[in-house]
Design a protein around this motif. Structure first.
Motif, PDB file in Angstrom:
ATOM      1  N   ALA A  76       0.832  -1.209   0.000  1.00 28.29           N
ATOM      2  CA  ALA A  76       0.000   0.000   0.000  1.00 28.29           C
ATOM      3  C   ALA A  76       0.865   1.256   0.000  1.00 28.29           C
ATOM      4  N   GLU A  77       1.911   1.255   0.818  1.00 31.95           N
ATOM      5  CA  GLU A  77       2.810   2.407   0.870  1.00 31.95           C
ATOM      6  C   GLU A  77       3.595   2.557  -0.425  1.00 31.95           C
ATOM      7  N   GLU A  78       3.913   1.416  -1.048  1.00 34.86           N
ATOM      8  CA  GLU A  78       4.638   1.457  -2.323  1.00 34.86           C
ATOM      9  C   GLU A  78       3.793   2.103  -3.415  1.00 34.86           C
ATOM     10  N   ALA A  79       2.504   1.727  -3.460  1.00 34.07           N
ATOM     11  CA  ALA A  79       1.597   2.327  -4.443  1.00 34.07           C
ATOM     12  C   ALA A  79       1.460   3.827  -4.202  1.00 34.07           C
ATOM     13  N   LYS A  80       1.418   4.209  -2.945  1.00 31.91           N
ATOM     14  CA  LYS A  80       1.326   5.632  -2.603  1.00 31.91           C
ATOM     15  C   LYS A  80       2.595   6.367  -3.037  1.00 31.91           C
ATOM     16  N   ALA A  81       3.750   5.710  -2.886  1.00 31.48           N
ATOM     17  CA  ALA A  81       5.017   6.321  -3.282  1.00 31.48           C
ATOM     18  C   ALA A  81       5.066   6.552  -4.792  1.00 31.48           C
ATOM     19  N   VAL A  82       4.519   5.611  -5.570  1.00 32.50           N
ATOM     20  CA  VAL A  82       4.471   5.776  -7.026  1.00 32.50           C
ATOM     21  C   VAL A  82       3.575   6.957  -7.390  1.00 32.50           C
ATOM     22  N   GLU A  83       2.409   7.037  -6.747  1.00 34.68           N
ATOM     23  CA  GLU A  83       1.492   8.150  -7.025  1.00 34.68           C
ATOM     24  C   GLU A  83       2.139   9.484  -6.685  1.00 34.68           C
ATOM     25  N   GLU A  84       2.846   9.548  -5.550  1.00 32.16           N
ATOM     26  CA  GLU A  84       3.513  10.788  -5.158  1.00 32.16           C
ATOM     27  C   GLU A  84       4.609  11.162  -6.145  1.00 32.16           C
ATOM     28  N   LEU A  85       5.319  10.159  -6.671  1.00 29.07           N
ATOM     29  CA  LEU A  85       6.355  10.430  -7.661  1.00 29.07           C
ATOM     30  C   LEU A  85       5.761  11.058  -8.913  1.00 29.07           C
ATOM     31  N   LEU A  86       4.673  10.486  -9.418  1.00 30.24           N
ATOM     32  CA  LEU A  86       4.059  11.017 -10.630  1.00 30.24           C
ATOM     33  C   LEU A  86       3.491  12.411 -10.391  1.00 30.24           C
ATOM     34  N   GLU A  87       2.995  12.663  -9.186  1.00 27.98           N
ATOM     35  CA  GLU A  87       2.520  14.007  -8.858  1.00 27.98           C
ATOM     36  C   GLU A  87       3.680  15.009  -8.874  1.00 27.98           C
ATOM     37  N   LYS A  88       4.850  14.575  -8.383  1.00 30.29           N
ATOM     38  CA  LYS A  88       6.023  15.452  -8.408  1.00 30.29           C
ATOM     39  C   LYS A  88       6.452  15.736  -9.849  1.00 30.29           C
ATOM     40  N   VAL A  89       6.357  14.721 -10.703  1.00 26.95           N
ATOM     41  CA  VAL A  89       6.683  14.922 -12.118  1.00 26.95           C
ATOM     42  C   VAL A  89       5.759  15.963 -12.727  1.00 26.95           C
ATOM     43  N   GLU A  90       4.465  15.830 -12.477  1.00 27.23           N
ATOM     44  CA  GLU A  90       3.494  16.768 -13.046  1.00 27.23           C
ATOM     45  C   GLU A  90       3.686  18.178 -12.493  1.00 27.23           C
ATOM     46  N   GLN A  91       4.002  18.285 -11.207  1.00 25.01           N
ATOM     47  CA  GLN A  91       4.250  19.594 -10.611  1.00 25.01           C
ATOM     48  C   GLN A  91       5.462  20.264 -11.250  1.00 25.01           C
ATOM     49  N   ALA A  92       6.518  19.467 -11.503  1.00 21.51           N
ATOM     50  CA  ALA A  92       7.719  20.009 -12.135  1.00 21.51           C
ATOM     51  C   ALA A  92       7.433  20.485 -13.554  1.00 21.51           C
ATOM     52  N   VAL A  93       6.607  19.731 -14.280  1.00 19.54           N
ATOM     53  CA  VAL A  93       6.250  20.118 -15.649  1.00 19.54           C
ATOM     54  C   VAL A  93       5.452  21.419 -15.633  1.00 19.54           C
ATOM     55  N   ARG A  94       4.493  21.521 -14.716  1.00 15.92           N
ATOM     56  CA  ARG A  94       3.690  22.745 -14.629  1.00 15.92           C
ATOM     57  C   ARG A  94       4.553  23.950 -14.262  1.00 15.92           C
ATOM     58  N   ALA A  95       5.489  23.740 -13.336  1.00 20.36           N
ATOM     59  CA  ALA A  95       6.360  24.844 -12.924  1.00 20.36           C
ATOM     60  C   ALA A  95       7.261  25.286 -14.068  1.00 20.36           C
ATOM     61  N   ARG A  96       7.662  24.343 -14.906  1.00 20.77           N
ATOM     62  CA  ARG A  96       8.527  24.667 -16.045  1.00 20.77           C
ATOM     63  C   ARG A  96       7.749  25.373 -17.144  1.00 20.77           C
ATOM     64  N   GLY A  97       6.426  25.148 -17.176  1.00 23.53           N
ATOM     65  CA  GLY A  97       5.596  25.786 -18.179  1.00 23.53           C
ATOM     66  C   GLY A  97       5.708  25.176 -19.548  1.00 23.53           C
ATOM     67  N   ALA A  98       6.160  23.926 -19.636  1.00 22.91           N
ATOM     68  CA  ALA A  98       6.293  23.231 -20.921  1.00 22.91           C
ATOM     69  C   ALA A  98       5.789  21.802 -20.751  1.00 22.91           C
ATOM     70  N   GLN A  99       5.304  21.217 -21.833  1.00 23.23           N
ATOM     71  CA  GLN A  99       4.755  19.872 -21.760  1.00 23.23           C
ATOM     72  C   GLN A  99       5.829  18.822 -21.490  1.00 23.23           C
ATOM     73  N   HIS A 100       7.041  19.043 -21.996  1.00 21.17           N
ATOM     74  CA  HIS A 100       8.104  18.061 -21.800  1.00 21.17           C
ATOM     75  C   HIS A 100       9.442  18.712 -22.091  1.00 21.17           C
ATOM     76  N   CYS A 101      10.532  18.025 -21.731  1.00 19.59           N
ATOM     77  CA  CYS A 101      11.867  18.519 -22.053  1.00 19.59           C
ATOM     78  C   CYS A 101      12.049  18.497 -23.566  1.00 19.59           C
TER      79      CYS A 101
END
Length: 355
Positions: free
Chosen positions: A194-219
């Motif tokens: 359960a904690e592992e699944a939560k860790a994956v979700e948190e990782l993907l949320e961090k990825v999306e937050q970084a993309v939004r902060a960069r203001g671009a869809q991808h590198c």
């Protein structure tokens, strides 16, 4: 005046929501990097919910980049894993081939680079990998879209938090995190599936937050634009071959449907070919300097040896070991043992006083 600010704020919010929505519906592309044995295969398996490969599967005569797709935390995800092209075991041609391969497989650009870093080893090679990413794709690729993914966290003491370990023990790892805009994570929580699944979700949320902060869809960048152009050209060629058309036959690209293009996308990425990457310039030749590497190796062994000790004793053991290391000989051994035992006793007394 306030109405214009309100309008601007609402537009920013609308833009942010639009990007968030598009990220949720689109495929997130991740590139997993790291040295051999850093836990790349385990990270990919955890993200995509796959059965982990047998131990030692990363050890091959000729390692290649790989790409796997799946669903994670309700999102479509594509994960590209690359061999350790920044390690000392790679020659220039291998480095060019691996870099070309992961660029083609993650074209038109990844949403994040995940740099797997073992917590129990010095971070010499990883710092070099960040320098190469910076040269290839620009500073923002490192500062905004690279996440340090800490592995082998089982080496930490049972109650020890990763943040505390980094602050107290590992200045080199803290510098890596700072270079990546303070973006770091681990997929090795204590607490089961359960904690592992939560860790994956948190990782993907961090990825999306970084993309939004960069203001671009991808590198992106010149290399990724070249890669996408080559991939799309190969897609057209492969569609023509499927249709039985001769390369000399005139057939406008517009006649190729999007469905046909997507059907051959993976094959096109794998056959896009090597790019003209100035690998020699990315990895400048420098005079041999064995002393720092030698000391880092000894430091790694010392920290690995003491990682199983209780936290109170870990500093004392390292202190004694370092005295022994740098003084040397029987005198160094005696001094190291004395320093270590005295420091341990002081630590015990302080602990008793605080109880």
């Amino acid at each position: 005046m306030s109405s214009s600010r309100d309008m601007s704020s609402s537009l920013d919010m609308s833009s942010s929501l639009d990007m968030s929505s598009s990220l949720q519906s689109a495929e997130l592309r991740l590139v997993v990097l790291g040295r051999t044995g850093a836990g790349k295969r385990s990270a990919v398996s955890t993200i995509l919910g796959l059965d982990e490969a047998p131990r030692g599967a990363e050890e091959g005569v000729r390692q290649e980049c790989s790409k796997q797709r799946g669903e994670a935390a309700g999102r479509r995800v594509a994960v590209v894993s690359s061999p350790a092209w920044f390690g000392p075991g790679c020659d220039l041609e291998e480095r060019r081939r691996h870099i070309s391969s992961f660029v083609a497989l993650s074209s038109p650009g990844p949403h994040a680079f995940l740099l797997c870093v073992p917590v129990n080893q010095p971070a010499e090679g990883e710092a070099e990998a960040l320098n190469v990413l910076r040269k290839l794709f620009g500073a923002s690729a490192v500062e905004a879209n690279t996440i340090v993914l800490f592995t082998h966290t089982e080496e930490l003491e049972e109650e020890e938090q990763l943040e505390d370990y980094l602050s107290a023990w590992r200045k080199d790892l803290k510098e890596l995190v700072q270079a990546c805009g303070e973006h770091y994570h681990t997929l090795e929580p204590r607490g089961g599936a359960a904690e592992e699944a939560k860790a994956v979700e948190e990782l993907l949320e961090k990825v999306e937050q970084a993309v939004r902060a960069r203001g671009a869809q991808h590198c992106s960048g010149a290399l990724y634009r070249e890669a996408e152009e080559r991939v799309r050209g190969r897609q057209v060629e492969l569609v023509r071959q499927r249709r039985g058309a001769s390369p000399a036959d005139p057939q406008p690209e517009g006649d190729v449907t999007e469905e046909e293009m997507e059907a051959v996308r993976d094959a096109a990425e794998r056959s896009a070919g090597d790019f003209n990457v100035d690998v020699d310039g990315l990895f400048p030749r420098s005079p041999d300097s064995p002393a720092p590497s030698f000391l880092w190796g000894l430091w790694g062994k010392l920290t690995g040896w003491t990682s199983w000790l209780p936290r109170m004793m870990r500093m004392e053991a390292l202190l004694g070991a370092l005295v022994s290391l740098f003084v040397g000989g029987p005198l160094g051994g005696a001094m190291g043992a004395t320093v270590g035992s005295v420091a341990t006793e002081v630590g015990r007394r302080r602990t008793k006083q605080t109880k």
